[in-house]
Design a protein around this motif. Structure first.
Motif, PDB file in Angstrom:
ATOM      1  N   ASN A  63       8.948  -2.701  -5.296  1.00  0.00           N
ATOM      2  CA  ASN A  63       9.711  -1.974  -4.169  1.00  0.00           C
ATOM      3  C   ASN A  63      11.056  -2.273  -4.454  1.00  0.00           C
ATOM      4  N   HIS A  65      12.863  -2.676  -1.683  1.00  0.00           N
ATOM      5  CA  HIS A  65      13.178  -3.583  -0.691  1.00  0.00           C
ATOM      6  C   HIS A  65      12.683  -5.174  -1.253  1.00  0.00           C
ATOM      7  N   MET A 111      16.115   2.636  -1.980  1.00  0.00           N
ATOM      8  CA  MET A 111      15.223   2.694  -0.610  1.00  0.00           C
ATOM      9  C   MET A 111      15.549   4.042  -0.011  1.00  0.00           C
ATOM     10  N   ASP A 115      10.885   3.976  -2.622  1.00  0.00           N
ATOM     11  CA  ASP A 115      11.210   2.522  -2.206  1.00  0.00           C
ATOM     12  C   ASP A 115      10.805   1.968  -3.413  1.00  0.00           C
TER      13      ASP A 115
END
Length: 282
Positions: A63, A65, A111, A115
């Motif tokens: 991801n 994040h 993101m 993501d």
């Protein structure tokens, strides 16, 4: 989202002991941990496109994040950055790591819209297979509603089995918005550390998405509580439901040598622009 991101990797023995006490997931006999990796705070997988050359540098998908430096801001697109991040490669039965892989570039991360992050490793697909007997997972087309899927967490060495419940026009969480998100049936009750896990189509064994978030406490559009927004702007909150993001856009943006080219015809990943903050550097 942050509930799926943990501060430090647990010792492999502790993680395995925790999962061993859990009942085996159903309908995952054809899906194993080959290609799965554990990051310091997330899960991920070694992936390739159908057209990738065997001697191309391998790629790890996770991801956006999950970056060590923190969450990209809304609208931020990161391209071609130096990286020395390491990944623990799992063996097929998930009993523990069999080697360490190292990145030399962060090819792409955002993101915005999705993501996702792609790291380019300092070894090729062939070298990984020769050293560890592990083949990369192939990136596939958009999944179908109702398809049986597995979310394969390298961090927890655990496989979650469920189906694609549907697709979300927009999924909003705090400052971030994602399009065409994948909603799971309730059996995929993913937890902290599963961020970045590949979503594997059980029938083909190919990657059709990347796990990223879930609504933890029933709040509306807040951190750790994403909400669904339809084409008319109607908002729906599904307490306890979990989601992943599409990855079918990635192959159209990759070129020889496992490089991202956002200007390539057919590339649909979010791009830096006058409206998107970018950290593109030499």
């Amino acid at each position: 989202m942050t509930r799926r991101l943990l501060g430090a990797i647990l010792p492999a023995t502790a993680a395995f002991a925790l999962v061993s006490a859990m009942p085996a997931a159903a309908e995952t006999a054809a899906v194993d941990f080959a290609g799965a990796v554990a990051l310091s705070n997330c899960s991920g997988s070694v992936v390739r496109t159908a057209s990738a050359a065997a001697d191309d540098p391998a790629l790890v998908l996770t991801n956006g994040h999950c970056l060590e430096e923190g969450f990209p801001e809304a609208g931020e697109v990161i391209v071609d950055q130096p990286s020395a991040r390491t990944f623990s490669l799992l063996n097929a039965d998930g009993s523990g790591p069999i080697g360490e892989l190292r990145a030399n570039r962060l090819e792409y991360a955002t993101m915005t819209g999705t993501d996702a992050a792609l790291y380019r490793l300092d070894v090729s697909y062939t070298q990984i297979e020769q050293s560890y007997g592990i083949k990369a997972l192939e990136l596939a087309a958009r999944p179908e509603e109702g398809a049986a899927i597995s979310v394969v967490s390298g961090y927890w060495q655990k496989i979650y089995s469920c189906s694609v419940d549907g697709f979300v026009h927009e999924l909003r969480e705090a400052d971030w918005t994602w399009q065409d998100s994948i909603r799971y049936t309730p059996e995929c009750d993913t937890i902290g550390g599963t961020s970045g896990s590949p979503i594997v189509d059980n029938a083909s064994g190919k990657v059709v998405g990347v796990n990223n978030t879930g609504n933890e406490s029933g709040e509306r559009c807040t951190m750790n509580n994403p909400c669904e927004v339809d084409e008319q702007g109607n908002v729906t909150v599904r307490h306890g439901r979990n989601y992943g993001q599409q990855t079918h856009q990635i192959p159209g943006c990759l070129t020889a040598g496992s490089r991202i080219d956002l200007n390539q015809a057919g590339c649909e990943l979010p791009k830096p622009s006058s409206l998107l903050k970018s950290l593109v550097r030499p």
